[in-house]
Scaffold this motif. Structure first.
Motif, PDB file in Angstrom:
ATOM      1  N   LEU A  72      29.913  23.433 -17.686  1.00  0.00           N
ATOM      2  CA  LEU A  72      30.695  22.228 -17.950  1.00  0.00           C
ATOM      3  C   LEU A  72      30.595  21.199 -16.835  1.00  0.00           C
ATOM      4  CD1 LEU A  72      33.883  24.010 -19.335  1.00  0.00           C
ATOM      5  CD2 LEU A  72      32.009  22.981 -20.643  1.00  0.00           C
ATOM      6  N   LEU A  73      29.833  21.501 -15.823  1.00  0.00           N
ATOM      7  CA  LEU A  73      29.734  20.633 -14.651  1.00  0.00           C
ATOM      8  C   LEU A  73      29.349  19.205 -15.023  1.00  0.00           C
ATOM      9  CD1 LEU A  73      29.942  20.478 -11.582  1.00  0.00           C
ATOM     10  CD2 LEU A  73      27.543  21.154 -11.474  1.00  0.00           C
ATOM     11  N   ALA A  74      28.432  19.041 -15.959  1.00  0.00           N
ATOM     12  CA  ALA A  74      27.953  17.705 -16.323  1.00  0.00           C
ATOM     13  C   ALA A  74      28.513  17.202 -17.655  1.00  0.00           C
ATOM     14  CB  ALA A  74      26.425  17.710 -16.378  1.00  0.00           C
ATOM     15  N   THR A  75      29.421  17.956 -18.283  1.00  0.00           N
ATOM     16  CA  THR A  75      29.981  17.520 -19.559  1.00  0.00           C
ATOM     17  C   THR A  75      30.865  16.295 -19.339  1.00  0.00           C
ATOM     18  OG1 THR A  75      30.002  19.793 -20.382  1.00  0.00           O
ATOM     19  CG2 THR A  75      31.372  18.202 -21.557  1.00  0.00           C
ATOM     20  N   PRO A  76      30.570  15.193 -20.013  1.00  0.00           N
ATOM     21  CA  PRO A  76      31.415  14.016 -19.862  1.00  0.00           C
ATOM     22  C   PRO A  76      32.861  14.358 -20.236  1.00  0.00           C
ATOM     23  CG  PRO A  76      29.392  13.436 -20.978  1.00  0.00           C
ATOM     24  CD  PRO A  76      29.433  14.938 -20.902  1.00  0.00           C
ATOM     25  N   ASP A  96      45.212  25.987 -19.368  1.00  0.00           N
ATOM     26  CA  ASP A  96      43.925  25.683 -18.747  1.00  0.00           C
ATOM     27  C   ASP A  96      42.848  26.681 -19.175  1.00  0.00           C
ATOM     28  OD1 ASP A  96      45.517  23.825 -17.454  1.00  0.00           O
ATOM     29  OD2 ASP A  96      45.196  24.653 -15.451  1.00  0.00           O
ATOM     30  N   ASP A  97      43.182  27.963 -19.187  1.00  0.00           N
ATOM     31  CA  ASP A  97      42.195  28.988 -19.550  1.00  0.00           C
ATOM     32  C   ASP A  97      41.669  28.788 -20.957  1.00  0.00           C
ATOM     33  OD1 ASP A  97      42.394  30.234 -17.086  1.00  0.00           O
ATOM     34  OD2 ASP A  97      43.804  31.766 -17.786  1.00  0.00           O
ATOM     35  N   LEU A  98      42.542  28.435 -21.901  1.00  0.00           N
ATOM     36  CA  LEU A  98      42.112  28.206 -23.286  1.00  0.00           C
ATOM     37  C   LEU A  98      41.166  27.017 -23.365  1.00  0.00           C
ATOM     38  CD1 LEU A  98      42.276  28.745 -26.346  1.00  0.00           C
ATOM     39  CD2 LEU A  98      44.290  27.257 -26.368  1.00  0.00           C
ATOM     40  N   LEU A  99      41.520  25.927 -22.703  1.00  0.00           N
ATOM     41  CA  LEU A  99      40.663  24.739 -22.710  1.00  0.00           C
ATOM     42  C   LEU A  99      39.297  25.047 -22.117  1.00  0.00           C
ATOM     43  CD1 LEU A  99      40.231  21.672 -23.118  1.00  0.00           C
ATOM     44  CD2 LEU A  99      41.207  21.361 -20.828  1.00  0.00           C
ATOM     45  N   VAL A 100      39.282  25.669 -20.964  1.00  0.00           N
ATOM     46  CA  VAL A 100      38.017  25.989 -20.290  1.00  0.00           C
ATOM     47  C   VAL A 100      37.191  26.947 -21.130  1.00  0.00           C
ATOM     48  CG1 VAL A 100      36.997  27.099 -18.262  1.00  0.00           C
ATOM     49  CG2 VAL A 100      38.883  25.479 -17.986  1.00  0.00           C
ATOM     50  N   ASP A 101      37.798  28.010 -21.635  1.00  0.00           N
ATOM     51  CA  ASP A 101      37.063  28.994 -22.443  1.00  0.00           C
ATOM     52  C   ASP A 101      36.488  28.359 -23.701  1.00  0.00           C
ATOM     53  OD1 ASP A 101      37.619  30.931 -20.560  1.00  0.00           O
ATOM     54  OD2 ASP A 101      39.236  31.864 -21.734  1.00  0.00           O
ATOM     55  N   HIS A 102      37.293  27.557 -24.388  1.00  0.00           N
ATOM     56  CA  HIS A 102      36.795  26.922 -25.611  1.00  0.00           C
ATOM     57  C   HIS A 102      35.621  25.987 -25.298  1.00  0.00           C
ATOM     58  CE1 HIS A 102      36.659  25.229 -29.590  1.00  0.00           C
ATOM     59  NE2 HIS A 102      36.489  24.061 -28.986  1.00  0.00           N
ATOM     60  N   CYS A 103      35.772  25.160 -24.284  1.00  0.00           N
ATOM     61  CA  CYS A 103      34.706  24.201 -23.953  1.00  0.00           C
ATOM     62  C   CYS A 103      33.454  24.915 -23.461  1.00  0.00           C
ATOM     63  CB  CYS A 103      35.209  23.189 -22.930  1.00  0.00           C
ATOM     64  SG  CYS A 103      36.441  22.058 -23.608  1.00  0.00           S
ATOM     65  N   ARG A 104      33.609  25.993 -22.754  1.00  0.00           N
ATOM     66  CA  ARG A 104      32.431  26.748 -22.290  1.00  0.00           C
ATOM     67  C   ARG A 104      31.662  27.313 -23.487  1.00  0.00           C
ATOM     68  NH1 ARG A 104      34.239  30.856 -18.202  1.00  0.00           N
ATOM     69  NH2 ARG A 104      35.352  31.256 -20.053  1.00  0.00           N
ATOM     70  N   ARG A 105      32.374  27.791 -24.502  1.00  0.00           N
ATOM     71  CA  ARG A 105      31.727  28.334 -25.707  1.00  0.00           C
ATOM     72  C   ARG A 105      31.169  27.221 -26.606  1.00  0.00           C
ATOM     73  NH1 ARG A 105      36.293  31.268 -25.842  1.00  0.00           N
ATOM     74  NH2 ARG A 105      37.050  30.151 -27.659  1.00  0.00           N
ATOM     75  N   ALA A 106      31.955  26.166 -26.817  1.00  0.00           N
ATOM     76  CA  ALA A 106      31.582  25.109 -27.773  1.00  0.00           C
ATOM     77  C   ALA A 106      30.558  24.125 -27.223  1.00  0.00           C
ATOM     78  CB  ALA A 106      32.836  24.351 -28.205  1.00  0.00           C
ATOM     79  N   ARG A 107      30.511  23.969 -25.902  1.00  0.00           N
ATOM     80  CA  ARG A 107      29.596  23.016 -25.270  1.00  0.00           C
ATOM     81  C   ARG A 107      29.673  21.630 -25.922  1.00  0.00           C
ATOM     82  NH1 ARG A 107      25.244  25.428 -22.470  1.00  0.00           N
ATOM     83  NH2 ARG A 107      26.070  27.196 -21.352  1.00  0.00           N
ATOM     84  N   PRO A 108      30.859  21.000 -25.905  1.00  0.00           N
ATOM     85  CA  PRO A 108      31.001  19.690 -26.557  1.00  0.00           C
ATOM     86  C   PRO A 108      30.208  18.616 -25.823  1.00  0.00           C
ATOM     87  CG  PRO A 108      32.930  20.163 -25.229  1.00  0.00           C
ATOM     88  CD  PRO A 108      32.079  21.414 -25.217  1.00  0.00           C
ATOM     89  N   ASP A 109      29.966  17.519 -26.532  1.00  0.00           N
ATOM     90  CA  ASP A 109      29.318  16.360 -25.931  1.00  0.00           C
ATOM     91  C   ASP A 109      30.306  15.555 -25.088  1.00  0.00           C
ATOM     92  OD1 ASP A 109      26.783  16.724 -27.251  1.00  0.00           O
ATOM     93  OD2 ASP A 109      27.794  16.064 -29.091  1.00  0.00           O
ATOM     94  N   LEU A 169      29.052  12.565 -31.941  1.00  0.00           N
ATOM     95  CA  LEU A 169      29.323  13.468 -30.832  1.00  0.00           C
ATOM     96  C   LEU A 169      30.215  14.614 -31.290  1.00  0.00           C
ATOM     97  CD1 LEU A 169      30.252  10.775 -28.146  1.00  0.00           C
ATOM     98  CD2 LEU A 169      28.042  11.909 -28.437  1.00  0.00           C
ATOM     99  N   ASP A 170      30.040  15.769 -30.670  1.00  0.00           N
ATOM    100  CA  ASP A 170      30.980  16.876 -30.826  1.00  0.00           C
ATOM    101  C   ASP A 170      32.008  16.706 -29.715  1.00  0.00           C
ATOM    102  OD1 ASP A 170      29.885  18.345 -33.029  1.00  0.00           O
ATOM    103  OD2 ASP A 170      28.240  18.926 -31.689  1.00  0.00           O
ATOM    104  N   ILE A 171      33.262  16.456 -30.101  1.00  0.00           N
ATOM    105  CA  ILE A 171      34.292  16.096 -29.135  1.00  0.00           C
ATOM    106  C   ILE A 171      35.459  17.072 -29.208  1.00  0.00           C
ATOM    107  CG2 ILE A 171      35.915  14.293 -28.423  1.00  0.00           C
ATOM    108  CD1 ILE A 171      33.980  12.247 -29.677  1.00  0.00           C
ATOM    109  N   VAL A 172      35.920  17.509 -28.041  1.00  0.00           N
ATOM    110  CA  VAL A 172      37.139  18.305 -27.943  1.00  0.00           C
ATOM    111  C   VAL A 172      38.242  17.376 -27.462  1.00  0.00           C
ATOM    112  CG1 VAL A 172      38.320  20.150 -26.681  1.00  0.00           C
ATOM    113  CG2 VAL A 172      35.988  20.499 -27.514  1.00  0.00           C
ATOM    114  N   VAL A 173      39.363  17.368 -28.198  1.00  0.00           N
ATOM    115  CA  VAL A 173      40.541  16.577 -27.858  1.00  0.00           C
ATOM    116  C   VAL A 173      41.664  17.544 -27.538  1.00  0.00           C
ATOM    117  CG1 VAL A 173      42.259  14.959 -28.761  1.00  0.00           C
ATOM    118  CG2 VAL A 173      39.854  14.657 -29.341  1.00  0.00           C
ATOM    119  N   SER A 174      42.403  17.263 -26.458  1.00  0.00           N
ATOM    120  CA  SER A 174      43.454  18.189 -26.044  1.00  0.00           C
ATOM    121  C   SER A 174      44.470  17.495 -25.148  1.00  0.00           C
ATOM    122  CB  SER A 174      42.814  19.351 -25.270  1.00  0.00           C
ATOM    123  OG  SER A 174      43.782  20.306 -24.886  1.00  0.00           O
TER     124      SER A 174
END
Length: 147
Positions: free
Chosen positions: A91-95, A50-63, A11-16
């Motif tokens: 990101l609506l359905a991103t686990p 919050d903005d950094l987390l949301v922006d990064h996840c929107r671009r990276a589309r992690p699993d 999985l591609d995972i973002v940890v924060s």
């Protein structure tokens, strides 16, 4: 410690952490645990706005998005952050999961779980056995991705 190469079911995972949490060892531990299980990890670090987390996840589309809290404000921060993540169509359905110290007492941690799941987290990991439950959750996610 031996690291395994990323498998096809990796999985591609973002940890924060979240904006109010300056703890880093929990993130290092999670990153090493996830990499040891063959996953690709982006560790955004501590005190993440919050903005950094949301922006990064929107671009990276992690699993998977993994949020960790140690300072006892995880419930409050988590409710705010999940609302921001779920407001993004991408990101609506991103686990997304959260764990650690979510309140200032064990009882508060237990009560936080229900509220955080209702708000949109897929899973909440606190208390004794949280890491075991988390690794089981990862195994199920990896199997679902591979299928």
């Amino acid at each position: 410690m031996t690291f395994t190469a990323a498998a096809p079911e990796a999985l591609d995972i973002v940890v924060s952490t979240m904006a109010s949490d300056a703890h880093t060892w929990n993130l290092v531990y999670l990153q090493l645990l996830l990499e040891e299980h063959g996953h690709r990890v982006t560790n955004l670090g501590a005190c993440v706005p919050d903005d950094l987390l949301v922006d990064h996840c929107r671009r990276a589309r992690p699993d998977l998005i993994v949020l960790s809290s140690v300072n006892g404000h995880g419930r409050l921060d988590g409710l705010r952050v999940i609302a921001r993540l779920r407001a993004e169509p991408e990101l609506l359905a991103t686990p997304t999961v959260i764990g650690g110290k979510l309140g200032i007492t064990d009882e508060a941690d237990a009560q936080a779980g229900h509220a955080l799941r209702e708000a949109g987290f897929d899973e909440v990991f606190t208390g004794t056995g949280a890491i075991g439950r988390f690794t089981s959750y990862l195994s199920r996610r990896s199997t679902a991705v591979a299928a």
